[in-house]
Enzyme design. Structure first.
Site, short mmCIF file in Angstrom:
data_model
loop_
_atom_site.label_atom_id
_atom_site.label_comp_id
_atom_site.label_asym_id
_atom_site.label_seq_id
_atom_site.Cartn_x
_atom_site.Cartn_y
_atom_site.Cartn_z
N HIS A 1 -93.31 46.33 -23.48
CA HIS A 1 -93.71 47.57 -24.13
C HIS A 1 -94.73 47.35 -25.26
O HIS A 1 -94.68 46.36 -25.98
CB HIS A 1 -92.48 48.27 -24.71
N ASP A 2 -95.66 48.27 -25.36
CA ASP A 2 -96.61 48.36 -26.47
C ASP A 2 -97.57 47.18 -26.57
O ASP A 2 -98.12 46.91 -27.65
CB ASP A 2 -95.87 48.55 -27.80
N GLY B 1 -92.94 42.15 -26.29
CA GLY B 1 -93.45 43.41 -26.81
C GLY B 1 -94.51 43.22 -27.87
O GLY B 1 -94.51 42.26 -28.63
#
Length: 262
Positions: free
Chosen positions: A119-120, A137
């Site tokens: 994520h991200d 992440g």
């Protein structure tokens, strides 16, 4: 040209498919997904969340794109993912959505089999992840960087443009642009000369980078901030060195990947 969707696939109401999109058998496309013109999903591909896939992307079987973060502290809610045009996503790749602005992938990136983007993350253009590369992440990777197979990159690490990370590495520190890193835990081996030559860097341009690299790491008795100031002063007007200085001065929560002590 209208999209082509195999009768065994599910495209939820609300999904938007561009001209000439081809959806093979046993795919599932969520309601919040947008797929650009000419993209191909070969078979058994799942795309969820608020995902935007650029034109002419090619996604191979058993890839899962745009599903919620695996962060166990986060709720399993739909997130955002943007993928640029002409990306290639091979078998078994997972690219998770992020929160807020979400996960962002540039154009013409290649993700080989079983690689993972958490994520991200933020990836620039023309990035290549070899087989089974794992990105934690919030990892950031600059344009034209390459990551060798079965390498794990710690969350929040930054890898600069034109860098190369060798296979079977564990990367826990920031890798400055134009360099070669490898090992567990990874350290620098010098410039990514082969990669720079292949991208058409002139010999004098590579020589300036070599001099800057030596200035940065050959005076370790001096504070890093002083060495960065020397780079900025001694190579004023050089865009490549300016990119290194900007990278070094940017905020980071990770240590700096450096050459191994002799």
């Amino acid at each position: 040209m209208n999209p082509s969707v195999h009768q065994s696939s599910v495209v939820e109401d609300g999904a938007r498919l561009g001209a000439g999109v081809a959806i093979g058998p046993f795919c599932h496309i969520g309601a919040g997904v947008e797929i650009g013109d000419g993209a191909t999903l070969h078979s058994h591909v799942v795309v969820g969340g608020y995902t935007r896939i650029g034109a002419r992307a090619r996604i191979f079987p058993f890839a899962a794109v745009g599903l919620p973060s695996q962060d166990i502290k986060a709720a399993l809610e739909a997130g955002a993912l943007t993928i640029g045009e002409e990306c290639v996503i091979r078998e078994g790749v997972t690219i998770n959505a992020g929160v807020g602005e979400g996960t962002r992938i540039g154009a013409r990136c290649v993700f080989l089999a079983a690689s993972h983007v958490a994520h991200d993350c933020r990836l620039g253009d023309d990035v290549i992840l070899s087989n089974q590369v794992l990105l934690g992440g919030h990892v950031e990777i600059g344009d034209h960087a390459m990551i060798g197979g079965a390498t794990a990159v710690h969350q929040n690490v930054r890898i600069g443009a034109h860098a190369f990370v060798g296979g079977l590495s564990g990367v826990e520190g920031d890798v400055i642009p134009f360099t070669l890193a490898s090992g567990n835990r990874a350290h620098l081996f010098g410039l990514n000369r082969v990669g720079l030559q292949r991208r058409g860097f002139a010999p004098e341009r590579i020589e300036r980078l070599r001099r800057a690299y030596r200035l940065l790491f050959a005076q370790e008795a001096r504070a890093l901030s002083e060495r960065i100031d020397c780079l900025s002063r001694d190579f004023a007007g050089d865009a490549d060195i300016a990119a290194i200085v900007e990278f070094l001065r940017a905020p980071s929560t990770r240590p700096l990947c450096a050459p191994r002590a002799r």
